[in-house]
Design an enzyme around this catalytic site. Structure first.
Site, PDB file in Angstrom:
ATOM      1  N   ARG A 128      -1.698  -9.210   3.073  1.00 58.00           N
ATOM      2  CA  ARG A 128      -2.404  -7.780   2.973  1.00 58.00           C
ATOM      3  C   ARG A 128      -3.335  -7.719   1.669  1.00 58.00           C
ATOM      4  O   ARG A 128      -4.172  -7.287   1.701  1.00 58.00           O
ATOM      5  CB  ARG A 128      -1.216  -6.781   3.132  1.00 58.00           C
ATOM      6  CG  ARG A 128      -1.745  -5.177   3.051  1.00 58.00           C
ATOM      7  CD  ARG A 128      -0.623  -4.315   3.361  1.00 58.00           C
ATOM      8  NE  ARG A 128       0.181  -3.908   2.133  1.00 58.00           N
ATOM      9  CZ  ARG A 128       1.174  -3.185   2.313  1.00 58.00           C
ATOM     10  NH1 ARG A 128       1.583  -2.599   3.573  1.00 58.00           N
ATOM     11  NH2 ARG A 128       1.770  -3.020   1.239  1.00 58.00           N
ATOM     12  N   ARG A 134      -5.498  -4.484  -2.213  1.00 54.75           N
ATOM     13  CA  ARG A 134      -4.606  -3.700  -3.033  1.00 54.75           C
ATOM     14  C   ARG A 134      -4.080  -4.344  -4.249  1.00 54.75           C
ATOM     15  O   ARG A 134      -3.324  -5.501  -3.910  1.00 54.75           O
ATOM     16  CB  ARG A 134      -3.616  -3.276  -2.173  1.00 54.75           C
ATOM     17  CG  ARG A 134      -3.208  -1.697  -1.675  1.00 54.75           C
ATOM     18  CD  ARG A 134      -2.431  -1.548  -0.650  1.00 54.75           C
ATOM     19  NE  ARG A 134      -1.202  -1.083  -1.337  1.00 54.75           N
ATOM     20  CZ  ARG A 134      -0.137  -0.739  -0.855  1.00 54.75           C
ATOM     21  NH1 ARG A 134       0.004  -0.306   0.403  1.00 54.75           N
ATOM     22  NH2 ARG A 134       0.955  -0.704  -1.594  1.00 54.75           N
ATOM     23  N   ARG A 146       8.845  -4.950  -6.770  1.00 54.85           N
ATOM     24  CA  ARG A 146       9.035  -4.136  -5.807  1.00 54.85           C
ATOM     25  C   ARG A 146      10.141  -4.180  -4.863  1.00 54.85           C
ATOM     26  O   ARG A 146      10.751  -3.286  -4.620  1.00 54.85           O
ATOM     27  CB  ARG A 146       7.404  -3.764  -5.164  1.00 54.85           C
ATOM     28  CG  ARG A 146       6.368  -3.290  -5.929  1.00 54.85           C
ATOM     29  CD  ARG A 146       5.332  -3.546  -5.240  1.00 54.85           C
ATOM     30  NE  ARG A 146       4.879  -2.799  -4.152  1.00 54.85           N
ATOM     31  CZ  ARG A 146       3.960  -3.304  -2.996  1.00 54.85           C
ATOM     32  NH1 ARG A 146       3.300  -4.343  -3.353  1.00 54.85           N
ATOM     33  NH2 ARG A 146       3.886  -2.730  -1.926  1.00 54.85           N
TER      34      ARG A 146
END
Ligand code: AMP
Length: 191
Positions: A128, A134, A146
């Site tokens: 992604r 991002r 995370r």
């Protein structure tokens, strides 16, 4: 009103599935991550502050996201319901969401929890990151942070909903269509 929490670790596919669920069941899709990224793009004070946490893979303070969600709920008083994506991410947020909903005479019907193992998560997030740009999806160390914050602070939210008999685990491995069908099967039981 049908209010659902779509839960899962970063990279579990919450955003993709929440969009589809919101269309099928006519729900308002509330993603705290998306709202925060809009604030960053608009260069608001909130966005500038939140970006510091987000770039490190840390959570934004509870009060910030709780206030954002309360505002969005009040902006959509006539909604059929909401699908919460990426919120709540701590027990304090889950408790606050319950209070906000009780004050408005509604409640959460279920927490749908996408289950995906760590290896798949890392692969999905890096893919992604290459596609979307991002920043928090491009660095394996930030992604690792995370996932560890998810395990420490966010995973206990499962116990909060389990104690209310609202926790519905869903296998998050497979095609988008397969996972969507599993989610709909669970939603159709509670709606
Ligand atoms: P997401 O798009 O859901 O992966 O969220 C991206 C980032 O936004 C997270 O890593 C957090 O820094 C922040 N964020 C999103 N939702 C929350 C939340 N409910 N509580 C705290 N931080 C959040």
């Amino acid at each position: 009103m049908l209010n659902l929490v779509l839960f899962g670790p970063p990279g579990a596919g919450k955003g993709t599935q929440a969009t589809r669920i919101s269309e099928k069941y006519q729900l308002i899709h509330l993603s705290t991550g998306d709202i925060l990224r809009e604030e960053i793009a608009a260069e608001t004070e909130l966005g500038v502050e939140a970006k510091k946490n987000m770039d490190r893979g840390e959570l934004v303070p509870d009060l910030v996201v709780i206030n954002m969600i309360a505002t969005k709920i009040d902006e959509n008083k006539n909604a059929n319901g909401f699908i919460f994506d990426g919120f709540p991410r701590s027990t304090a947020q889950a408790e606050a969401l319950d209070t906000i909903l009780v004050e408005r005479g509604v409640s959460i019907a279920a927490m749908l929890a996408l289950e995906v193992d760590n290896e798949h998560l890392m692969q999905r997030l890096l893919r992604r990151g290459r596609k979307s740009g991002r920043p928090d999806d491009q660095n394996p160390a930030i992604i690792g942070n995370r996932i560890s914050i998810y395990n420490k602070t966010t995973a206990p939210v499962i116990d909060f909903y389990a104690s209310q008999n609202k926790y519905l685990p869903v296998n998050g491995i497979g095609t988008i269509e397969e996972i969507f069908d599993r989610l709909c099967t669970s939603i159709d039981v509670v709606k």
